[in-house]
Motif scaffolding. Structure first.
Motif, PDB file in Angstrom:
ATOM      1  N   GLY A 275       5.167   0.564   7.964  1.00 24.41           N
ATOM      2  CA  GLY A 275       4.792   0.354   6.567  1.00 24.41           C
ATOM      3  C   GLY A 275       3.772   1.394   6.150  1.00 24.41           C
TER       4      GLY A 275
ATOM      5  N   LYS B 122       2.477   4.158  -0.369  1.00 20.84           N
ATOM      6  CA  LYS B 122       3.534   3.188  -0.655  1.00 20.84           C
ATOM      7  C   LYS B 122       4.802   3.867  -1.178  1.00 20.84           C
ATOM      8  CE  LYS B 122       4.742  -1.227  -0.881  1.00 20.84           C
ATOM      9  NZ  LYS B 122       4.065  -2.234  -1.739  1.00 20.84           N
TER      10      LYS B 122
ATOM     11  N   ARG C 283      -3.363  -5.082   5.865  1.00 13.41           N
ATOM     12  CA  ARG C 283      -3.568  -6.445   5.310  1.00 13.41           C
ATOM     13  C   ARG C 283      -3.750  -7.475   6.423  1.00 13.41           C
ATOM     14  NH1 ARG C 283       1.455  -6.495   1.099  1.00 13.41           N
ATOM     15  NH2 ARG C 283       2.511  -6.052   3.049  1.00 13.41           N
TER      16      ARG C 283
ATOM     17  N   TRP D 168       8.100   2.535   0.691  1.00 17.72           N
ATOM     18  CA  TRP D 168       8.122   1.283   1.457  1.00 17.72           C
ATOM     19  C   TRP D 168       8.255   0.067   0.550  1.00 17.72           C
ATOM     20  CZ3 TRP D 168       8.127   1.809   6.687  1.00 17.72           C
ATOM     21  CH2 TRP D 168       7.723   3.047   7.204  1.00 17.72           C
TER      22      TRP D 168
ATOM     23  N   ILE E 135       8.890  -2.971   5.262  1.00 19.26           N
ATOM     24  CA  ILE E 135       7.596  -3.163   5.909  1.00 19.26           C
ATOM     25  C   ILE E 135       7.698  -4.374   6.828  1.00 19.26           C
ATOM     26  CG2 ILE E 135       5.158  -3.730   5.521  1.00 19.26           C
ATOM     27  CD1 ILE E 135       5.476  -2.434   2.720  1.00 19.26           C
TER      28      ILE E 135
ATOM     29  N   ASP F  23       8.241  -4.529   0.726  1.00 15.24           N
ATOM     30  CA  ASP F  23       8.123  -5.793   1.459  1.00 15.24           C
ATOM     31  C   ASP F  23       9.443  -6.560   1.466  1.00 15.24           C
ATOM     32  OD1 ASP F  23       5.276  -5.955   2.271  1.00 15.24           O
ATOM     33  OD2 ASP F  23       4.906  -5.859   0.119  1.00 15.24           O
TER      34      ASP F  23
ATOM     35  N   THR G 208      -0.798  -8.503   9.641  1.00 17.56           N
ATOM     36  CA  THR G 208       0.169  -7.705  10.411  1.00 17.56           C
ATOM     37  C   THR G 208       0.058  -8.005  11.892  1.00 17.56           C
ATOM     38  OG1 THR G 208      -0.009  -5.943   8.749  1.00 17.56           O
ATOM     39  CG2 THR G 208       0.995  -5.370  10.860  1.00 17.56           C
TER      40      THR G 208
ATOM     41  N   SER H 157      -0.549  -1.405   3.361  1.00 15.46           N
ATOM     42  CA  SER H 157       0.173  -2.639   3.677  1.00 15.46           C
ATOM     43  C   SER H 157      -0.084  -3.090   5.096  1.00 15.46           C
ATOM     44  CB  SER H 157       1.674  -2.448   3.442  1.00 15.46           C
ATOM     45  OG  SER H 157       1.964  -2.189   2.091  1.00 15.46           O
TER      46      SER H 157
END
Length: 263
Positions: A256, A98, A263, A130, A143, A132, A79, A260
Motif C-alpha cells: 500500500g 496514494k 494506519r 492504490w 492495499i 482499499d 496494518t 495507508s
C-alpha cells in the motif's frame, strides 16, 4: 623440511663465539683441533633459551549480535494486526503516494526476536496508485496483507522453495502505459493471494470474491512502467525473492502507500 647431506668423516669441534653461542667446526679426521681446549668452555657456557610463553589471561568475547527492530517499520497498529502471528517473512511494498505508480520493496525476515531488513528494491505498482477496495480494471493495486504461497513463470524454476508452475502461458506481448515492451514480464511471477485460491498455480482463474473484484495480481518482472494492479521488480530481484521465500516461514506481502500502511 628434511635436507639430505653427504656423509662426513670429519670430526666436529665446538667453538664458542664471543656472543656465548656454540658453533661447530668440521675438521679433517685425525686432527683434534681446538675441541679439547674448548670443551670445558662449552660445558660452562650458558646457552640462551627462549622463555616459555605465558598463557594469555585476557578473556575472549564473541562479537555482539546485531540488534534488529522488534516491529516491522512503517506499519501502524491496524496494518500490523493483519500480519499473521506465524509469518516470519514479510515483503513490504511501500508506495510513494496514494496516486503514485512507484514504490519500494523490502523483504523482512524474523531473526533473533527481531525483523532483519533486506535490500531496498525499486518497484512499480498500479497505474493509478492504490485502493482499499479493488475492482477489476480500476488500475489500482489493492492495499492489504496477502499470502505468498505459489509461483511460476515462462522460465524454468530458479530453485525456489515455493510450488512453481512453468508454462508458456505466462508469455505476454504488446506495450505498457508508457510505450515500454511487456515481453518477459511474466518470466517469473509470485501470486499475491488477493481474490484467489492459495495452493494453486498463479494461472488458476478461480476468484472467490467474484470476477468484478479482479484477480491475477502478481509480483512479476518489471517492464519499466506502471502495472494494471500488480507489483513489479527487476528480473534479478525477482530471482532473489524467489530463492529467499520459504513456505515454512509463511511469507506474506504487506502492500500500500506509505500513509495507508502507517494506519
Amino acid at each position: 623440511m628434511r635436507i639430505n647431506r653427504p656423509y662426513m668423516t670429519a670430526a666436529a669441534a665446538v667453538v664458542v663465539s664471543s656472543l656465548g653461542i656454540a658453533a661447530f667446526q668440521y675438521l679433517p679426521e685425525g686432527n683434534p683441533g681446538p675441541a679439547a681446549e674448548t670443551a670445558s668452555v662449552v660445558q660452562d657456557a650458558a646457552v640462551p633459551t627462549a622463555a616459555p610463553a605465558s598463557p594469555s589471561t585476557a578473556p575472549t568475547t564473541a562479537p555482539p549480535k546485531p540488534q534488529y527492530p522488534d516491529r516491522l517499520p512503517g506499519l501502524g497498529p491496524k496494518t500490523l494486526a493483519q500480519v499473521p502471528a506465524g509469518a516470519r517473512q514479510v515483503v513490504i511494498v511501500t508506495g510513494a503516494g496514494k496516486k503514485s505508480a512507484k514504490s519500494k520493496v523490502v523483504l523482512h525476515e524474523r531473526v533473533d526476536g527481531g525483523w532483519r531488513p533486506g535490500a531496498v528494491w525499486d518497484a512499480h505498482n498500479g497505474y493509478k496508485g492504490w485502493t482499499d477496495e479493488h475492482y477489476a480494471g480500476d488500475l489500482h493495486s489493492p492495499i492489504g496483507v496477502f499470502g505468498l504461497t505459489d509461483a511460476g513463470g515462462r522460465l524454468a524454476d530458479p530453485g525456489t522453495e515455493l510450488p512453481y508452475h512453468r508454462s508458456g502461458a505466462f508469455s505476454v506481448g504488446g506495450t505498457g502505459f508508457e510505450g515500454e515492451p511487456l515481453a518477459g514480464s511474466f518470466d517469473y511471477v509470485i501470486a499475491i493471494n488477493y481474490n484467489r485460491r492459495p495452493g494453486t498455480s498463479p494461472m488458476d482463474g478461480a476468484q472467490p470474491m467474484g470476477a468484478n473484484r479482479g484477480g491475477g495480481i502478481w509480483i512479476h518482472v518489471d517492464h519499466g512502467g506502471p502495472t494494471h494492479a500488480c507489483v513489479s521488480i527487476s528480473k534479478a530481484h525477482m530471482k532473489d525473492l524467489l530463492l529467499a521465500l520459504d513456505p515454512a516461514d509463511h511469507p506474506v506481502v504487506v502492500m500500500g502507500d506509505a500513509a495507508s500502511l502507517a494506519r
